[in-house]
Scaffold this motif. Structure first.
Motif, PDB file in Angstrom:
ATOM      1  N   PHE B 347      67.733  -9.355 -58.993  1.00 25.18           N
ATOM      2  CA  PHE B 347      66.461  -8.734 -58.606  1.00 25.18           C
ATOM      3  C   PHE B 347      66.384  -8.602 -57.093  1.00 25.18           C
ATOM      4  CE2 PHE B 347      61.859  -9.083 -57.737  1.00 25.18           C
ATOM      5  CZ  PHE B 347      61.398  -8.061 -58.531  1.00 25.18           C
ATOM      6  N   TYR B 348      66.807  -9.652 -56.388  1.00 20.39           N
ATOM      7  CA  TYR B 348      66.742  -9.606 -54.932  1.00 20.39           C
ATOM      8  C   TYR B 348      67.915  -8.821 -54.355  1.00 20.39           C
ATOM      9  CZ  TYR B 348      62.920 -12.820 -55.218  1.00 20.39           C
ATOM     10  OH  TYR B 348      61.713 -13.357 -55.490  1.00 20.39           O
TER      11      TYR B 348
ATOM     12  N   ASP D  86      61.812 -16.737 -53.189  1.00 22.23           N
ATOM     13  CA  ASP D  86      61.063 -16.329 -54.369  1.00 22.23           C
ATOM     14  C   ASP D  86      59.587 -16.267 -54.019  1.00 22.23           C
ATOM     15  OD1 ASP D  86      60.669 -15.524 -56.854  1.00 22.23           O
ATOM     16  OD2 ASP D  86      61.007 -17.423 -57.845  1.00 22.23           O
ATOM     17  N   LEU D  87      58.884 -15.450 -54.750  1.00 25.35           N
ATOM     18  CA  LEU D  87      57.436 -15.378 -54.575  1.00 25.35           C
ATOM     19  C   LEU D  87      56.844 -15.126 -55.944  1.00 25.35           C
ATOM     20  CD1 LEU D  87      55.645 -13.366 -51.830  1.00 25.35           C
ATOM     21  CD2 LEU D  87      54.733 -13.456 -54.110  1.00 25.35           C
ATOM     22  N   THR D  88      55.898 -15.941 -56.333  1.00 23.65           N
ATOM     23  CA  THR D  88      55.333 -15.741 -57.653  1.00 23.65           C
ATOM     24  C   THR D  88      53.893 -16.220 -57.681  1.00 23.65           C
ATOM     25  OG1 THR D  88      55.659 -16.119 -60.004  1.00 23.65           O
ATOM     26  CG2 THR D  88      56.107 -17.959 -58.561  1.00 23.65           C
ATOM     27  N   ALA D  89      53.261 -16.085 -58.808  1.00 26.10           N
ATOM     28  CA  ALA D  89      51.878 -16.506 -58.957  1.00 26.10           C
ATOM     29  C   ALA D  89      51.736 -17.287 -60.243  1.00 26.10           C
ATOM     30  CB  ALA D  89      50.943 -15.302 -58.970  1.00 26.10           C
ATOM     31  N   ILE D  90      50.690 -18.086 -60.308  1.00 26.93           N
ATOM     32  CA  ILE D  90      50.396 -18.863 -61.503  1.00 26.93           C
ATOM     33  C   ILE D  90      48.917 -18.647 -61.809  1.00 26.93           C
ATOM     34  CG2 ILE D  90      50.504 -21.151 -62.564  1.00 26.93           C
ATOM     35  CD1 ILE D  90      52.147 -21.345 -59.499  1.00 26.93           C
ATOM     36  N   LEU D 102      52.781 -18.779 -55.032  1.00 27.05           N
ATOM     37  CA  LEU D 102      53.796 -19.728 -54.615  1.00 27.05           C
ATOM     38  C   LEU D 102      54.860 -19.017 -53.798  1.00 27.05           C
ATOM     39  CD1 LEU D 102      54.802 -22.791 -55.571  1.00 27.05           C
ATOM     40  CD2 LEU D 102      56.664 -21.346 -56.294  1.00 27.05           C
ATOM     41  N   PRO D 139      59.067  -8.795 -55.087  1.00 26.55           N
ATOM     42  CA  PRO D 139      58.318  -9.855 -55.756  1.00 26.55           C
ATOM     43  C   PRO D 139      56.814  -9.665 -55.661  1.00 26.55           C
ATOM     44  CG  PRO D 139      59.957 -10.789 -54.307  1.00 26.55           C
ATOM     45  CD  PRO D 139      60.049  -9.331 -54.157  1.00 26.55           C
ATOM     46  N   GLU D 142      55.879  -7.286 -58.127  1.00 25.73           N
ATOM     47  CA  GLU D 142      55.929  -7.881 -59.460  1.00 25.73           C
ATOM     48  C   GLU D 142      54.672  -8.696 -59.730  1.00 25.73           C
ATOM     49  OE1 GLU D 142      59.210 -10.512 -60.148  1.00 25.73           O
ATOM     50  OE2 GLU D 142      58.491 -10.889 -62.162  1.00 25.73           O
TER      51      GLU D 142
END
Lengths: 151, 381, 337, 201
Positions: B347-348, D86-90, D102, D139, D142
């Motif tokens: 993905f990256y 990485d980059l994401t959410a909860i 995060l 990300p 996303e």
């Protein structure tokens, strides 16, 4: 050094090296398996077509504990059971295995306490109809009915 | 109307320049060399790429959502299907994350066998990469040679785990069962033939003038850019950054094995090709050390049947064949994870495509997609 | 009357033979490349897949012929025919055997005194079919493919033409038969004195027929199928046949001009033992050798990029061909003086 | 589902006599000790950094959604956290601030990983970090796609995995796993399925 490079370039040394590799393989033995005639070796652990084991009387070994259904990531197993009023044991009434959804992960086989459900080494599982992939208990016991392709 | 007037004003030469329009070329999702269902929208000037946009998501299955609904153990087979080319690595990353979260100690024997299998998966993944990369550039014989060797690895996987591709190889705490008889011999036999086969590919490609012309100075990315865009794995090492999670943060028993991290210099496609070839040799080295040193002992730790990790969150990543593969798992103390986030390397890595492709020809786009070694199953999740 | 009959019979024989040859060239390709890739190639249809080309041809003929709605229909239909026609027209002038060959009837349909010029001229008309096909499809990949094809053919034609000039100078004639006769008289085939021209000719020949490593117009990994992406069924078969027929043509010219056509190798040594073998067998063997090299190269090498291909054509092959021509003419001039 | 839960409970009960009861929950979160970056950051960005924890040898910083660009720029330039891994959410639907974002950043110089967590409310916008780390571009898209969190000044905020005209945000907890955008399916595929049985009409 540069001269040497130039000479090898003009004489196509790099290309001839590659050509020799392909020529050598042309005269060497092919690794193809002629599938229906020759079959490759299948290892014992291979997880293929599901089967239900039977005991010596021809009755199913399944004790309807539902562990396989619970340990299936895709939920492709359905276990229906009734409690026998006399012995107070659970008795299997229906067992359905939907092979269209099966991942062949082997969790059901691992968890089964009586080694009833097994994933066998049989790998030829094609069918003409989607309905034929939903296996009932009797099909699971004797194996899928397969239609052999004829020329 | 205004446009017509403008054209009339300009002289012939300018008009000629204006007349060359930009061509929008849709590459994929059905295209032989986008390695799956990737859609790249190219804007071309003649055959040069002036703009590029990636359209992904054709293979989105919602693995993260599904794993929230399954218990920790049952989500593992889904992870095999992310990067289906090296299913073992994916499984390892997920299982290790859960082990780290639950605090499970894995016996040494299981660790060694895990190392052997993941390194085999690395070789098989690189073989498939080389096969398709070479095929994209037109060398189709390498494709079949690589598949010949990959078949041997898949046979070993079948022997040990019971499946060839989506192996579901490991369980929380160790392995599902001990390795079978003949495993050691099969692995050693494979290690025996591998160097000769790699030199065959090298004879076909490494010095070949066409291969050099197609890969040198194509898709160059500087180490700074590579880090900024988030490249990991061989793509990053091709730019000269000597970083490998196996060395930087050793997991399993990697600190007990000797191996080198190959790096490139120019950060072009050719360097990445060399890095991956050398990685195959190093993987073989690790396998040989591990197979000789498998300790006695249990193949699995004692893990409760129903695993309930304590409340908490953990991020763990391993060096997958394609780069840093990480899992971020949050536990709320129940049998199911609260959130699973998959950090797939592809993905990256795919983000770098635009930077690498601008100013190159269409044919180079194909080569660069190949050199990034992407798997759409992991990008779309 | 007899003359006409002979010609017609010869045309029929040669046409049938070439068609069969083209069909079996595809079989040969699949077998040779298959074995080079440690597999077997076609094995199912007939013994070792010998009937495979016939099955393939049959399949292509009975398949649905799709004409895209947005295409230029007339051009779309016409293009493969043009391509096919010119590929087969060339065989009129190729001497399969000497004037005494074919049991005294002459091993060629006609011997024109500008034969080679004619062949080169006709062979390059075939490109029109490719351009039209790519353009008429009204689709981007075929368009790019056909544009590449045109640029490639035009630039390689020049170097190729100049490369054949060397042997022509040595032979002093443009007639294919005379060129072979000159080689017989000289006692040495032209590829020895004209080795540079020979290599240039062969490289250009590979490029001219759009074969690997110069198969950019139809590079399946980049342009999907190039100019014939939108073609299917019978029309695709015509393109396909034309490509293979062109391969045989280039090989046949190479065999005639550089490898002494129907002549036997080392006649002074082998002559007494092998003189019973008719000339066209030698010719076929030479053509086969070239075709094998074609396939061998295809199995081995990666593909050039478009700009690199043009650079090789204009910057290396063309100057070399000119230099070769100049040196040859100076030497001939010197010898004559 | 209910059956499974019962089963699990019964297994737990069955085990209880054999093993010592694990009633007391293990607390994985520890306080941060001697972590240089944390002390520095805590000093410099006292109003942003709320807390810091250590879990399984990993550091987590908790921050507020204020001036995060300065904070991250400091981390990148001074503390050399040069890659956003990485980059994401909860999604926590029960909490007041519904989402947590995060950031997972990594330093090649120190070989150190740092998780930065930031709670935000539903509808709150977050400053994009794609200026600082270009790898945040996808990300963030996303997260926008899956959670519906908008990023301010993002160069190209479109849906990335799902189709452009998709309506829902599937990784939110109130989105059932079997749920699908039926209208979208009808519009584009011409089918509509029954949510419970999965039958296609």
């Amino acid at each position: 050094m540069r001269m040497k490079e130039l000479v090898s370039k003009v004489l196509f040394v790099d290309l001839i090296k590659g050509l020799s590799v392909t020529f050598k393989s042309m005269v060497s033995h092919a690794v193809t398996e002629q599938y229906p005639k020759e079959r490759s070796k299948i290892y014992e652990r291979f997880r293929g077509e599901p089967r239900m084991a039977v005991d010596e009387n021809g009755k199913t070994k399944c004790i309807a504990c539902n562990l396989c259904a619970m340990n299936c990531p895709v939920g492709c197993i359905t276990v229906e059971a009734e409690r026998d009023p006399e012995t107070k044991k659970r008795v299997l009434t229906r067992y359905v295995f939907d092979m269209q959804r099966c991942l062949f992960c082997g969790f059901c086989e691992e968890i089964c306490p009586v080694n009833c459900i097994q994933l066998t080494t049989d790998y030829e599982m094609s069918q003409y109809d989607r309905k034929d992939f939903v296996l009932e208990l009797n099909e699971l016991e004797k194996g899928m009915e397969k239609i052999k392709y004829k020329k | 109307m205004d446009e017509v007037k403008n054209i009339n004003k300009t002289n012939f030469a300018e008009e000629f320049v204006d007349a060359t329009e930009e061509l929008v070329l849709n590459m994929g999702p059905q295209h032989p060399s986008t390695h799956g269902v990737l859609r790249v929208i190219l804007k071309l000037h003649h055959e040069k790429v002036v703009d590029l946009d990636c359209d992904i998501g054709y293979l989105h299955r919602g693995v993260e959502k599904i794993s929230e609904t399954l218990s920790y153990k049952l989500a593992a087979p889904y992870m095999d299907r992310l990067d289906y080319i090296s299913a073992v690595s994916n499984n390892l990353a997920y299982i290790e994350t859960i082990e780290k979260l639950a605090g499970v100690e894995v016996p040494k024997k299981a660790q060694y066998i895990r190392v052997i299998l993941t390194e085999l998966a690395r070789i098989s993944s690189h073989l498939l990469w080389l096969a398709t990369h070479a095929l994209d550039i037109g060398a189709m014989t390498v494709f079949l040679y690589c598949f010949r060797e990959r078949e041997e690895i898949l046979n070993i996987f079948e022997m040990v785990t019971g499946a060839r591709l989506t192996t579901n190889a490991f369980r929380i705490g160790g392995l599902p069962q001990d390795v079978p008889e003949g495993f050691e011999k099969a692995v050693k036999d494979f290690c025996e033939i591998l160097p000769g086969r790699i030199s065959e590919y090298e004879a076909l490609l490494t010095k070949n003038r066409i291969w050099l012309a197609r890969t040198k100075n194509v898709g160059v990315i500087s180490p700074e850019d590579a880090i900024a865009i988030g490249l990991t794995g061989p793509s990053l090492r091709g730019s000269g950054v000597k970083w490998d999670l196996r060395k930087a943060h050793p997991y399993e028993s990697y600190n007990e094995f000797e191996f080198d991290i190959p790096t490139g210099e120019n950060g072009d496609t050719y360097d990445r090709y060399l890095v991956r070839l050398e990685e195959m040799r190093q993987a073989r080295r690790i396998i040989l050390q591990a197979i000789d040193g498998i300790p006695e002992g249990d193949f699995t730790a004692k893990v409760p049947k129903v695993l309930k990790p304590p409340k908490g969150e953990v991020y763990h990543s391993i060096e997958a064949p394609k780069g840093e593969l990480g899992f971020y798992v949050i536990s709320d103390g129940s049998t199911k994870p609260y959130r699973v986030k998959i950090k797939g390397p592809s993905f990256y890595n795919l983000q770098a495509l635009k930077k690498m492709c601008l100013g190159h020809y269409v044919a180079d786009v194909v080569a660069i997609i190949g050199t990034l070694d992407i798997v759409l199953g992991e990008i779309d999740r | 009357m007899e003359f006409l009959l002979v010609v017609v019979v010869k045309i029929v024989i040669i046409l049938a033979f070439i068609s069969l040859g083209v069909a079996y060239l595809t079989y040969l390709e699949r077998k040779v490349i298959g074995h080079m890739q440690v597999r077997l190639g076609p094995m199912r249809v007939g013994w070792h897949g010998l009937l495979q080309p016939i099955a393939d041809g049959l399949k292509l003929v009975i398949k649905e012929d799709i004409i895209p709605t947005q295409s230029d229909k007339l051009m779309f239909i016409l293009a493969p025919v043009i391509c096919f026609l010119h590929a087969f027209l060339v065989y009129t002038f190729i001497p399969f055997d000497g004037p005494k060959g074919f049991w005294g009837y002459g091993g060629y349909i006609s011997d024109v005194n500008v034969g080679l010029l004619f062949i080169v001229a006709i062979a390059s008309v075939g490109v029109v079919g490719i351009i039209l096909g790519g353009w008429a499809s009204n689709s981007k990949y075929p368009l790019l493919g056909s544009l590449r094809s045109v640029a490639q053919l035009v630039s390689y034609e020049v170097a190729m033409g100049l490369a054949i000039m060397g042997p022509i100078l040595l032979a002093g004639s443009l007639s294919m038969v005379d060129i072979v006769k000159a080689q017989e008289k000289m006692g040495v085939w032209f590829f020895v004195p004209q080795i540079v021209a020979f290599i240039i000719y062969f490289i250009c020949g590979v490029a001219e027929t759009n074969r690997a490593p110069f198969d950019l117009p139809e590079a399946e990994s980049e342009l999907v199928g190039g100019y014939h992406t939108e073609y299917s069924g019978f029309r695709f078969a015509l393109y396909f046949l034309a490509e293979y027929a062109n391969m045989i043509t280039v090989s046949a010219i190479a065999a005639t001009v550089f490898l002494g056509g129907w002549l036997m190798p080392f006649p002074s040594i082998l002559g007494p033992y092998l003189s019973f073998i008719p000339g066209f067998v030698w010719f076929a063997l030479k053509v086969f050798f070239f075709l094998f090299v074609y396939l061998w190269i295809r199995a081995t090498f990666p593909r050039y990029r478009f700009d690199q291909l043009m650079a090789i054509g204009w910057k290396i092959l063309l100057p070399l061909a000119i230099a070769n021509l100049l040196v040859t003419s100076f030497i001939i001039l010197y010898l004559k003086m | 589902m209910a059956e499974e839960k019962n089963k699990n409970d019964s297994l737990e009960k069955g085990k209880a006599p054999r093993k010592p009861p694990k009633k007391e929950e293990v607390n994985l979160y520890e306080e941060i000790k001697d972590f240089d970056t944390f002390t520095k950051v805590k000093e410099k960005f006292a109003d942003i950094v709320l807390d810091g924890k250590r879990i399984r040898e990993q550091h987590i910083f908790y921050i507020k959604n204020e001036n995060i660009l300065d904070f991250f720029k400091y981390l990148r330039d001074e503390e050399k956290y040069d890659m956003l891994a990485d980059l994401t959410a909860i999604d926590y639907p029960d909490r007041e601030k519904r989402f947590a974002i995060l950031y997972n950043i990594y330093s090649f110089k120190k070989l150190e990983r740092l998780l930065v967590r930031m709670d935000i409310a539903d509808g709150e916008e977050v400053e994009t970090v794609s200026e600082i780390w270009p790898s945040a571009n996808w990300p963030e898209r996303e997260v926008y796609d899956m959670f519906g969190i908008k990023f301010k000044n993002h160069p190209d905020l479109r849906r990335i995995l799902l189709p452009e005209d998709w309506k829902t945000h599937p990784l939110r907890k109130d989105f059932d796993v079997k749920n699908r955008d039926q209208d979208w399916m009808e519009r584009h595929l011409g089918i509509r399925e029954d949510v419970n049985s999965g039958e296609v009409k």
